[in-house]
Scaffold this active site. Structure first.
Site, short mmCIF file in Angstrom:
data_model
loop_
_atom_site.label_atom_id
_atom_site.label_comp_id
_atom_site.label_asym_id
_atom_site.label_seq_id
_atom_site.Cartn_x
_atom_site.Cartn_y
_atom_site.Cartn_z
N LEU A 2 -19.89 15.86 -72.06
CA LEU A 2 -20.94 14.88 -71.85
C LEU A 2 -20.59 13.52 -72.45
O LEU A 2 -20.19 13.43 -73.61
CB LEU A 2 -22.20 15.40 -72.55
CG LEU A 2 -23.50 14.79 -72.14
CD1 LEU A 2 -23.86 15.29 -70.75
CD2 LEU A 2 -24.59 15.20 -73.12
N PHE A 61 -35.69 7.59 -74.53
CA PHE A 61 -34.97 8.58 -73.73
C PHE A 61 -35.50 8.44 -72.30
O PHE A 61 -36.69 8.17 -72.12
CB PHE A 61 -35.28 9.99 -74.26
CG PHE A 61 -34.09 10.69 -74.83
CD1 PHE A 61 -33.28 10.09 -75.77
CD2 PHE A 61 -33.76 11.98 -74.42
CE1 PHE A 61 -32.18 10.75 -76.30
CE2 PHE A 61 -32.67 12.64 -74.95
CZ PHE A 61 -31.87 12.02 -75.89
N GLN A 96 -29.78 21.19 -63.65
CA GLN A 96 -29.64 19.75 -63.85
C GLN A 96 -28.18 19.35 -64.04
O GLN A 96 -27.48 19.93 -64.85
CB GLN A 96 -30.43 19.33 -65.09
CG GLN A 96 -30.34 17.85 -65.38
CD GLN A 96 -31.32 17.43 -66.47
OE1 GLN A 96 -31.09 17.65 -67.65
NE2 GLN A 96 -32.44 16.85 -66.07
N GLU A 124 -25.95 9.23 -72.03
CA GLU A 124 -26.62 8.19 -71.26
C GLU A 124 -26.58 6.84 -71.99
O GLU A 124 -26.64 5.78 -71.39
CB GLU A 124 -28.09 8.63 -71.13
CG GLU A 124 -28.75 8.29 -69.84
CD GLU A 124 -29.94 9.22 -69.62
OE1 GLU A 124 -29.72 10.36 -69.21
OE2 GLU A 124 -31.08 8.80 -69.87
N HIS A 134 -25.87 16.28 -65.25
CA HIS A 134 -25.84 15.00 -65.95
C HIS A 134 -24.80 14.14 -65.25
O HIS A 134 -23.71 14.63 -64.93
CB HIS A 134 -25.46 15.24 -67.42
CG HIS A 134 -25.74 14.07 -68.30
ND1 HIS A 134 -24.99 12.93 -68.24
CD2 HIS A 134 -26.68 13.87 -69.24
CE1 HIS A 134 -25.46 12.06 -69.12
NE2 HIS A 134 -26.49 12.61 -69.74
N ARG A 180 -31.62 10.93 -63.92
CA ARG A 180 -30.34 11.66 -63.87
C ARG A 180 -30.01 12.20 -62.49
O ARG A 180 -28.88 12.09 -62.02
CB ARG A 180 -30.38 12.85 -64.85
CG ARG A 180 -30.21 12.43 -66.26
CD ARG A 180 -30.31 13.62 -67.19
NE ARG A 180 -30.26 13.12 -68.56
CZ ARG A 180 -30.39 13.88 -69.64
NH1 ARG A 180 -30.57 15.17 -69.52
NH2 ARG A 180 -30.32 13.35 -70.83
N HIS A 207 -25.52 20.73 -66.61
CA HIS A 207 -25.97 20.47 -67.97
C HIS A 207 -27.06 21.42 -68.44
O HIS A 207 -27.06 21.86 -69.58
CB HIS A 207 -26.48 19.02 -68.02
CG HIS A 207 -26.82 18.54 -69.38
ND1 HIS A 207 -25.95 18.66 -70.45
CD2 HIS A 207 -27.93 17.92 -69.86
CE1 HIS A 207 -26.52 18.14 -71.53
NE2 HIS A 207 -27.72 17.71 -71.20
N ARG A 241 -35.65 18.44 -65.85
CA ARG A 241 -36.07 18.33 -67.25
C ARG A 241 -35.89 16.92 -67.78
O ARG A 241 -34.90 16.26 -67.49
CB ARG A 241 -35.23 19.29 -68.08
CG ARG A 241 -35.29 19.05 -69.55
CD ARG A 241 -34.40 20.00 -70.31
NE ARG A 241 -33.01 19.64 -70.31
CZ ARG A 241 -32.42 18.83 -71.19
NH1 ARG A 241 -33.14 18.23 -72.11
NH2 ARG A 241 -31.13 18.60 -71.15
#
Ligand SMILES: Cc1cc2nc3c(=O)[nH]c(=O)nc-3n(C[C@H](O)[C@H](O)[C@H](O)COP(=O)(O)OP(=O)(O)OC[C@H]3O[C@@H](n4cnc5c(N)ncnc54)[C@H](O)[C@@H]3O)c2cc1C
Length: 618
Positions: free
Chosen positions: A266, A132, A254, A269, A256, A300, A373, A417
């Site tokens: 979404l 991640f 945040q 990624e 995305h 991001r 997000h 985050r």
């Protein structure tokens, strides 16, 4: 499900039934002191209130994974997780909280496994882990596989498992009840209860409780383009503001980078990790220019800002569904990925594109734009979930008031985050707050014949607040004449207007002028419109417009706090990019903003333990 009847007094009321609320309920019921109390025949009086049926909570939408240094696939170490979290948050992270997050992550994931989460497995039967963004080994040297996953349905697994455990424990739920008020003593010293609107019957209930835990999730609906479900209207945060409390770091939202145009849904990624490339109107793969090292897989916030820079420079494209509309998207080009491989590893992404955009990602470019997000900020809490006020340079805990999950801010995410850290935050600090709740309850449980009843005046406060709501409901149901201007308005239109105002002002980047204009619109246009709203049906039962009216009012109140805090921070850090203050300024702003409903901002220093701030290279 509704509770059999509303008790005179509860030991605890938990508002919210996502990962945080359910973890808190279980953490409380299964803690040592609570087991002891129950073994002695005293059952706690607990109610979990949720505006949705619990299994519809947004937690169920989480796809990718939950972070923990289990080291099942390759060597890992909680110190590395801790470092990544602090660095990822651009040093606005409270390091004592981040240490706990990283240290207790493995046991949190294993507890979830024992609760029934069907994690994907390695060949030898361990919980499988994947990469991640931002999770590394050896303090940033190279990526590490740290996110424990369950195919692309980790949130669904967690939500269902926790809920089943709660049902097994006999937890009582008030489902589709909407909490309208958090009642706190006038001097702000303690929680007294909540007022909740039973949407089935259209009645407001006074719910008196010695302890209240707020776990109402995020606030993505502040923005027009968001990956969040419709219910994420920041209720808990607005309730805290209305109760005279503060919000911490609310300027950090945040975005995305790859929300599907038009819907904001979404696109993981993973689409870029598998070879997807972002392109502008000229077909240019522009991320090479902005982040030569990582290109499309940069952090991001970096990718989102680069997309907006292309759009601002006139190199955006319109949504093909609206070819004459604004050129506010860029292309996600996945055509270079082998078609069979794409369907195998990105089934959810492919399905979303086919279903919602009518496009074939193996042949077509897909329009995307940054989508709101996650809310990094929220109701300030200690590492035991206690809500506090920041007064005269000190934390003053509000007795009996707790918060957990996305609506709270224990300050592990700082200004940005890392993926996989929010489910972890919700489960881990949810459990911790449940344990802290239990310790308070066993001291003086409601069902103990020897219990001290000290709450008569508190109960009066809650009743009076409920009476005010009951009168308001009547007012909201009164039908307006057709020629009244407010009769032509409705909360859904207002939410859409608010989303556009917020998006223009602070999405991905902002400056003082834009913030000021947005604040003026909220105060002079949207707020009066929200006050004037009436329901279009006079039936109180299942009248969803009533809750939508409260939701939009909450969003506006919260929007003002977000704008005020963004305005006050004269620097750029993590997700907050101030075009007029482009640099990070540790000398003046290594501090958490603490905003109240009047727009006052106080500053709380960041807890630094052993990692002094460094420049964050991208
Ligand atoms: C599309 C998507 C994908 C994600 N993927 C990941 C991921 O892979 N990994 C990761 O770590 N994180 C991920 N996240 C983030 C993560 O899922 C959330 O931060 C987390 O689940 C929040 O949990 P919660 O319990 O705080 O809130 P939620 O699950 O949102 O629950 C909120 C609860 O509060 C209740 N509620 C709200 N207002 C009221 C009110 N006024 N009265 C009564 N009840 C109320 C609701 O009914 C609901 O039960 C993702 C988020 C999204 C949107």
């Amino acid at each position: 499900m509704s509770p059999k009847h509303v008790e005179d007094m509860y030991d605890a009321v938990i508002v919210g039934a996502g990962a945080a609320g359910l973890s808190a309920a279980l953490g409380m019921l299964r803690s040592e002191p609570m087991r002891g109390m129950r073994a002695n025949g005293i059952e706690p009086n607990v109610l979990v209130i949720s505006k949705l049926q619990p299994l519809r909570s947004h937690t169920g939408s989480a796809e990718g994974g939950i972070a923990a240094s289990l080291g099942n696939v390759e060597k890992d170490d909680w110190h590395w997780h801790y470092f990544d979290t602090v660095k990822g948050g651009d040093w606005l992270v409270d390091q004592d909280a981040a240490q706990l997050l990283a240290q207790e992550a493995p046991e949190t994931v294993i507890a979830l496994e024992h609760a029934g989460v069907a994690f994907s497995r390695t060949d030898d039967g361990h919980i499988a882990q994947r990469r991640f963004g931002g999770h590394t080994k050896d303090f940033g040297k190279e990526p590490v596989r740290r996110a424990a996953y369950a195919a692309d349905r980790i949130g669904h697994q967690i939500l269902f498992s926790l809920w089943q455990q709660c049902v097994a424990e006999g937890v009582e739920f008030a489902e589709e009840w909407y909490v309208t008020d958090l009642v706190v003593a006038k001097d702000g010293s303690r929680a007294e209860g909540v007022v909740a609107f039973d949407t089935h019957k259209g009645e407001a209930h006074a719910i008196h409780a010695r302890n209240v835990l707020v776990a109402t999730g995020g606030a993505g609906r502040l923005f027009h383009t968001t990956s969040n479900s419709w219910d994420l209207t920041g209720d808990g945060m607005a309730l805290a503001l209305s109760a005279g409390l503060q919000l911490e770091d609310s300027e950090f939202v945040q975005f995305h980078p790859t929300g599907l145009a038009h819907t904001g849904i979404l696109l993981s990624e993973a689409a870029r990790a598998e070879g997807g490339v972002l392109r502008n109107a000229d077909g240019e793969a522009f991320m090479e220019h902005y982040a030569p090292g990582h290109a499309d897989l940069a952090a991001r916030d970096v990718v989102s800002r680069s997309i907006m820079a292309e759009i601002d420079a006139g190199r955006g494209v319109p949504d093909p569904k609206d070819p004459t509309g604004p050129k506010d998207c860029v292309w996600l080009d996945m055509t270079g990925i082998d078609a069979d491989h794409m369907r195998k590893v990105l089934p959810q992404v492919v399905e979303t594109i086919e279903k919602y955009a009518d496009l074939d990602p193996t042949k077509d470019y897909v329009p995307v734009k940054p989508t709101a997000h996650y809310t990094m900020g929220g109701i300030p809490i200690t590492t035991d979930g206690e809500v506090y006020r920041w007064i005269d340079g000190e934390r003053a805990v509000v007795e009996g008031l707790f918060a957990a999950g996305e609506c709270s801010c224990v300050s592990v995410h700082g200004a940005n985050r890392l993926g996989g850290n929010s489910l972890l935050d919700a489960c881990l600090f949810g459990t911790r707050s449940g344990k802290a709740l239990a310790s308070r309850i066993v001291e003086n449980p409601v069902n103990d014949p020897l219990a001290v009843d000290d709450g008569a005046s508190d109960a009066d406060d809650v009743r009076q607040t409920a009476d005010v709501r009951t009168a308001e409901i009547k007012e909201l149901l009164a039908q307006l004449p057709e020629d009244d201007a407010a009769a032509g308005d409705n909360p859904y239109r207002l939410m859409a207007d608010l989303g556009l105002v917020m998006e223009r002002a602070v999405a991905v980047r902002c400056d003082a002028d834009g913030i000021e204009r947005a604040l003026a619109t909220l105060r002079n246009d949207l707020e009066p419109r929200a006050k004037a709203l009436h329901a279009h049906s006079d039936s109180a039962t299942f009248n969803q417009e009533i809750t939508a009216i409260w939701e939009v009012r909450h969003l506006i109140e919260l929007g003002e706090a977000v704008l005020e805090a963004s305005d006050a921070r004269h620097e750029s850090r993590g997700s907050l990019k101030r075009l007029d203050f482009p640099e990070r300024d540790d000398e003046h702003f290594l501090a958490h903003s603490m905003a109240d409903a009047s727009g006052r901002i106080a500053w709380q220093p960041v807890h630094i333990v052993d990692m002094p701030p460094k420049a964050r290279e991208y």
